[in-house]
Motif scaffolding. Structure first.
Motif, PDB file in Angstrom:
ATOM      1  N   HIS A 215       0.806  -0.663   0.312  1.00 50.07           N
ATOM      2  CA  HIS A 215       0.190  -0.371   0.259  1.00 50.07           C
ATOM      3  C   HIS A 215       0.799   0.722   0.027  1.00 50.07           C
ATOM      4  O   HIS A 215       1.329   1.624   0.480  1.00 50.07           O
ATOM      5  CB  HIS A 215      -1.037   0.012   0.869  1.00 50.07           C
ATOM      6  CG  HIS A 215      -1.490   0.928   1.065  1.00 50.07           C
ATOM      7  ND1 HIS A 215      -2.357   1.307   0.204  1.00 50.07           N
ATOM      8  CD2 HIS A 215      -2.394   1.774   2.135  1.00 50.07           C
ATOM      9  CE1 HIS A 215      -3.032   2.924   1.221  1.00 50.07           C
ATOM     10  NE2 HIS A 215      -2.886   3.004   2.128  1.00 50.07           N
ATOM     11  N   ILE A 216       0.653   2.142  -1.058  1.00 46.87           N
ATOM     12  CA  ILE A 216       1.511   3.371  -1.213  1.00 46.87           C
ATOM     13  C   ILE A 216       0.828   4.269   0.075  1.00 46.87           C
ATOM     14  O   ILE A 216      -0.435   4.885  -0.080  1.00 46.87           O
ATOM     15  CB  ILE A 216       1.083   3.311  -2.516  1.00 46.87           C
ATOM     16  CG1 ILE A 216       2.104   2.584  -3.471  1.00 46.87           C
ATOM     17  CG2 ILE A 216       2.124   4.868  -2.637  1.00 46.87           C
ATOM     18  CD1 ILE A 216       3.583   2.375  -3.289  1.00 46.87           C
ATOM     19  N   VAL A 217       1.340   4.990   1.490  1.00 46.30           N
ATOM     20  CA  VAL A 217       1.183   5.390   1.891  1.00 46.30           C
ATOM     21  C   VAL A 217       1.237   7.015   1.893  1.00 46.30           C
ATOM     22  O   VAL A 217       2.588   7.455   1.530  1.00 46.30           O
ATOM     23  CB  VAL A 217       1.582   5.274   3.657  1.00 46.30           C
ATOM     24  CG1 VAL A 217       1.017   6.296   4.376  1.00 46.30           C
ATOM     25  CG2 VAL A 217       1.243   4.030   3.462  1.00 46.30           C
ATOM     26  N   ARG A 218       0.935   8.359   1.856  1.00 42.91           N
ATOM     27  CA  ARG A 218       0.632   9.650   1.509  1.00 42.91           C
ATOM     28  C   ARG A 218       0.855  10.426   1.684  1.00 42.91           C
ATOM     29  O   ARG A 218       0.043  10.397   2.719  1.00 42.91           O
ATOM     30  CB  ARG A 218      -0.385  10.090   0.252  1.00 42.91           C
ATOM     31  CG  ARG A 218       0.074   9.152  -1.479  1.00 42.91           C
ATOM     32  CD  ARG A 218      -1.435   9.764  -2.359  1.00 42.91           C
ATOM     33  NE  ARG A 218      -0.942   8.192  -2.899  1.00 42.91           N
ATOM     34  CZ  ARG A 218      -0.614   8.663  -4.343  1.00 42.91           C
ATOM     35  NH1 ARG A 218      -1.554   9.838  -5.153  1.00 42.91           N
ATOM     36  NH2 ARG A 218      -1.244   7.532  -5.642  1.00 42.91           N
ATOM     37  N   GLY A 219       1.767  10.361   2.000  1.00 39.58           N
ATOM     38  CA  GLY A 219       1.605  12.492   3.374  1.00 39.58           C
ATOM     39  C   GLY A 219       1.277  13.375   2.278  1.00 39.58           C
ATOM     40  O   GLY A 219       0.618  13.276   1.002  1.00 39.58           O
TER      41      GLY A 219
ATOM     42  N   ASP B 138      13.215  13.254   3.785  1.00 48.73           N
ATOM     43  CA  ASP B 138      12.485  14.452   4.477  1.00 48.73           C
ATOM     44  C   ASP B 138      11.447  13.448   5.703  1.00 48.73           C
ATOM     45  O   ASP B 138      11.720  13.197   6.805  1.00 48.73           O
ATOM     46  CB  ASP B 138      11.430  14.981   4.297  1.00 48.73           C
ATOM     47  CG  ASP B 138      11.844  16.267   3.287  1.00 48.73           C
ATOM     48  OD1 ASP B 138      13.397  16.778   3.991  1.00 48.73           O
ATOM     49  OD2 ASP B 138      11.327  16.573   2.524  1.00 48.73           O
ATOM     50  N   VAL B 139      11.438  11.871   4.471  1.00 46.34           N
ATOM     51  CA  VAL B 139      10.672  11.079   5.303  1.00 46.34           C
ATOM     52  C   VAL B 139      12.050   9.849   6.243  1.00 46.34           C
ATOM     53  O   VAL B 139      11.255   9.480   7.698  1.00 46.34           O
ATOM     54  CB  VAL B 139      10.217   9.851   4.632  1.00 46.34           C
ATOM     55  CG1 VAL B 139       9.221   8.727   5.313  1.00 46.34           C
ATOM     56  CG2 VAL B 139       9.118  10.528   3.567  1.00 46.34           C
ATOM     57  N   MET B 140      12.866   9.449   6.140  1.00 44.19           N
ATOM     58  CA  MET B 140      14.157   9.015   7.195  1.00 44.19           C
ATOM     59  C   MET B 140      14.148   9.883   8.057  1.00 44.19           C
ATOM     60  O   MET B 140      14.362   8.841   9.553  1.00 44.19           O
ATOM     61  CB  MET B 140      15.440   9.286   5.992  1.00 44.19           C
ATOM     62  CG  MET B 140      15.373   8.371   5.214  1.00 44.19           C
ATOM     63  SD  MET B 140      17.988   9.232   4.690  1.00 44.19           S
ATOM     64  CE  MET B 140      17.495   8.136   2.651  1.00 44.19           C
ATOM     65  N   VAL B 141      14.115  11.297   8.531  1.00 39.53           N
ATOM     66  CA  VAL B 141      14.438  11.708   9.493  1.00 39.53           C
ATOM     67  C   VAL B 141      12.802  11.733  10.143  1.00 39.53           C
ATOM     68  O   VAL B 141      13.301  12.602  11.933  1.00 39.53           O
ATOM     69  CB  VAL B 141      15.371  12.957   9.822  1.00 39.53           C
ATOM     70  CG1 VAL B 141      16.136  12.624   8.924  1.00 39.53           C
ATOM     71  CG2 VAL B 141      14.609  14.309   8.946  1.00 39.53           C
ATOM     72  N   LYS B 142      12.125  12.076   9.973  1.00 39.24           N
ATOM     73  CA  LYS B 142      10.558  11.927  10.587  1.00 39.24           C
ATOM     74  C   LYS B 142       9.329  11.186   9.898  1.00 39.24           C
ATOM     75  O   LYS B 142       9.262  11.352   8.631  1.00 39.24           O
ATOM     76  CB  LYS B 142      10.213  13.181   9.982  1.00 39.24           C
ATOM     77  CG  LYS B 142       8.982  14.004  11.535  1.00 39.24           C
ATOM     78  CD  LYS B 142       8.691  15.449  10.990  1.00 39.24           C
ATOM     79  CE  LYS B 142       7.850  15.858  11.401  1.00 39.24           C
ATOM     80  NZ  LYS B 142       7.493  17.871  11.139  1.00 39.24           N
ATOM     81  N   ARG B 145       5.974  12.468   8.390  1.00 38.81           N
ATOM     82  CA  ARG B 145       5.791  12.750   7.315  1.00 38.81           C
ATOM     83  C   ARG B 145       4.890  12.217   6.862  1.00 38.81           C
ATOM     84  O   ARG B 145       4.373  12.976   6.090  1.00 38.81           O
ATOM     85  CB  ARG B 145       7.049  13.529   6.569  1.00 38.81           C
ATOM     86  CG  ARG B 145       7.523  14.017   5.479  1.00 38.81           C
ATOM     87  CD  ARG B 145       7.431  15.496   6.429  1.00 38.81           C
ATOM     88  NE  ARG B 145       7.770  16.535   5.345  1.00 38.81           N
ATOM     89  CZ  ARG B 145       6.129  16.925   4.451  1.00 38.81           C
ATOM     90  NH1 ARG B 145       5.734  15.989   4.294  1.00 38.81           N
ATOM     91  NH2 ARG B 145       6.431  17.792   3.968  1.00 38.81           N
ATOM     92  N   VAL B 146       4.936  11.307   7.131  1.00 38.50           N
ATOM     93  CA  VAL B 146       3.597  10.396   6.170  1.00 38.50           C
ATOM     94  C   VAL B 146       2.679   9.444   6.930  1.00 38.50           C
ATOM     95  O   VAL B 146       3.018   8.649   8.451  1.00 38.50           O
ATOM     96  CB  VAL B 146       4.554   8.830   5.258  1.00 38.50           C
ATOM     97  CG1 VAL B 146       3.657   7.656   5.050  1.00 38.50           C
ATOM     98  CG2 VAL B 146       5.311   9.149   4.189  1.00 38.50           C
ATOM     99  N   PRO B 147       1.613   9.637   6.965  1.00 34.57           N
ATOM    100  CA  PRO B 147       0.122   8.901   7.959  1.00 34.57           C
ATOM    101  C   PRO B 147       0.663   7.757   8.232  1.00 34.57           C
ATOM    102  O   PRO B 147       0.502   7.133   7.270  1.00 34.57           O
ATOM    103  CB  PRO B 147      -0.765   9.769   8.082  1.00 34.57           C
ATOM    104  CG  PRO B 147      -0.706   9.963   6.072  1.00 34.57           C
ATOM    105  CD  PRO B 147       0.728  10.261   5.819  1.00 34.57           C
ATOM    106  N   GLY B 148       0.545   7.004   9.669  1.00 37.90           N
ATOM    107  CA  GLY B 148      -0.070   5.996  10.091  1.00 37.90           C
ATOM    108  C   GLY B 148       1.131   4.245   9.632  1.00 37.90           C
ATOM    109  O   GLY B 148       2.562   5.195   9.728  1.00 37.90           O
ATOM    110  N   ASP B 149       1.144   3.326   9.836  1.00 36.29           N
ATOM    111  CA  ASP B 149       2.468   2.879   8.880  1.00 36.29           C
ATOM    112  C   ASP B 149       2.626   2.700   8.036  1.00 36.29           C
ATOM    113  O   ASP B 149       2.008   2.384   6.949  1.00 36.29           O
ATOM    114  CB  ASP B 149       1.205   1.526   9.157  1.00 36.29           C
ATOM    115  CG  ASP B 149       1.110   0.837  11.116  1.00 36.29           C
ATOM    116  OD1 ASP B 149       2.515   0.687  11.736  1.00 36.29           O
ATOM    117  OD2 ASP B 149      -0.280   0.278  11.338  1.00 36.29           O
TER     118      ASP B 149
END
Lengths: 220, 220
Positions: A215-219, B138-142, B145-149
């Motif tokens: 599942h591609i989860v999008r921020g 950006d996602v690596m360190v936070k 930044r992308v919601p949920g699992d």
């Protein structure tokens, strides 16, 4: 609807059975019209299940699904020739997997080419859509086998054909339209085929069974 | 903790800044000790941020993070030599991307080899763990930044090193341990590096920004 399926393996069986159950007429094609696996499938799947050569199955189908072993797909398609596939949607489900003796695998070609592209190049008047190649066949025909939202990735050069295939995936198998992600023209088949080594690691290792999906989860 | 970061690009900057903010001493390495990007980073990141050559940054780190451009990582590491990296965990974040003039990309090598494996082969006494290479910095360190699992994939030959890295990913950046999936020995770096063409298609096309990630959804 009349659907031609090329290939008599697990994937062809799963797709064919589900499509016949859905009321479609399905012809499973193989090298010979009386292929044993195909006949076994047809006799168990019921009256709307037929067998034929690759060429006759392709002629039969309003839509054709290619699910032969990926290293043999081009050979099977070449035996059909361009006319039975002209202007038709061909859904390419296969991946060019080569298994080593130890069970590990590599792709037969990748990175700068893909099976989807090879097919589109060889059949310029066929509307090739790569789809379903990133999930196990049980998941293909029953997305609820994996809970919640998870995604399919389709690509191809013909935008209308991709829309039509997304609609089929919904009607035939129950995939939510929102979970069918268009990843671009047919060169994107490189990208989805190159996910197979990762899929295989999860299958053989971290997860240990084939009933999972991305599942591609999008921020934002 | 003392951490050596090899590379002065976006990824090195993001990781280094977050680690300094977390109270760690970080030395960013590059070809020369007075690299302009590295010095700019160090002066903005604060007193715990230092610059050095690749070799001195590696010597400095209790853990070393390799995030040079993937086609140049081996060259950077060869300039260090085996001693400063002996018995240390080296986290390899890079992908061997080669960009074409039209913005499209291929991998410089793949399928039967990977950057992770090349590093482990060249540094047999270093504990190489491939990690973080499937998400934007950006996602690596936070990860929030992308919601949920959503998931990270790590691999390497040393099980204890992988556990340690999973713990660091949690402590340093907030990744849930359950979202760090061990995909196998270092040959699995082929699989995670080969996800890059797909990532790039989503980034450049279907999604249009880099703040997304994969979640593996499991059936049974």
């Amino acid at each position: 609807m009349k659907i031609g399926i090329l290939g008599t393996g697990m994937v062809g069986n799963a797709l064919g059975t589900k499509l016949v159950q859905g009321g479609h007429e399905v012809t499973m094609g193989s090298r010979t019209a009386n292929n044993e696996s195909a006949q076994k499938w047809a006799s168990s799947a019921g009256a709307r299940a037929h067998t034929a050569t690759f060429r006759d199955a392709a002629s039969f189908g309003e839509v054709v699904i290619s699910c032969t072993g990926g290293m043999h797909s081009m050979e099977a398609l070449q035996s059909i020739g361009p006319e039975p596939l002209r202007n038709k949607i061909l859904i390419d489900v296969s991946n060019p997997l080569q298994f080593n003796n130890d069970g590990s695998m590599v792709l037969g070609f990748c990175n700068t080419d893909s099976l989807g592209e090879q097919i589109q190049r060889a059949f310029p008047f066929t509307r090739v859509v790569k789809a379903l190649n990133t999930v196990n066949c049980d998941v293909m025909v029953k997305p609820s086998r994996v809970p919640g939202d998870h995604d399919l990735f389709i690509c191809g050069n013909d935008a209308a054909a991709k829309k039509e295939v997304a609609k089929y995936l919904n009607e035939w198998f129950g995939w939510k339209i929102d979970n069918v992600v268009d990843v671009g023209d047919i060169t994107a088949a490189r990208a989805t085929e190159m996910m197979m080594p990762f899929w295989m690691r999860l299958f053989q290792g971290a997860i240990g069974h084939p009933h999972f999906n991305y599942h591609i989860v999008r921020g934002n």
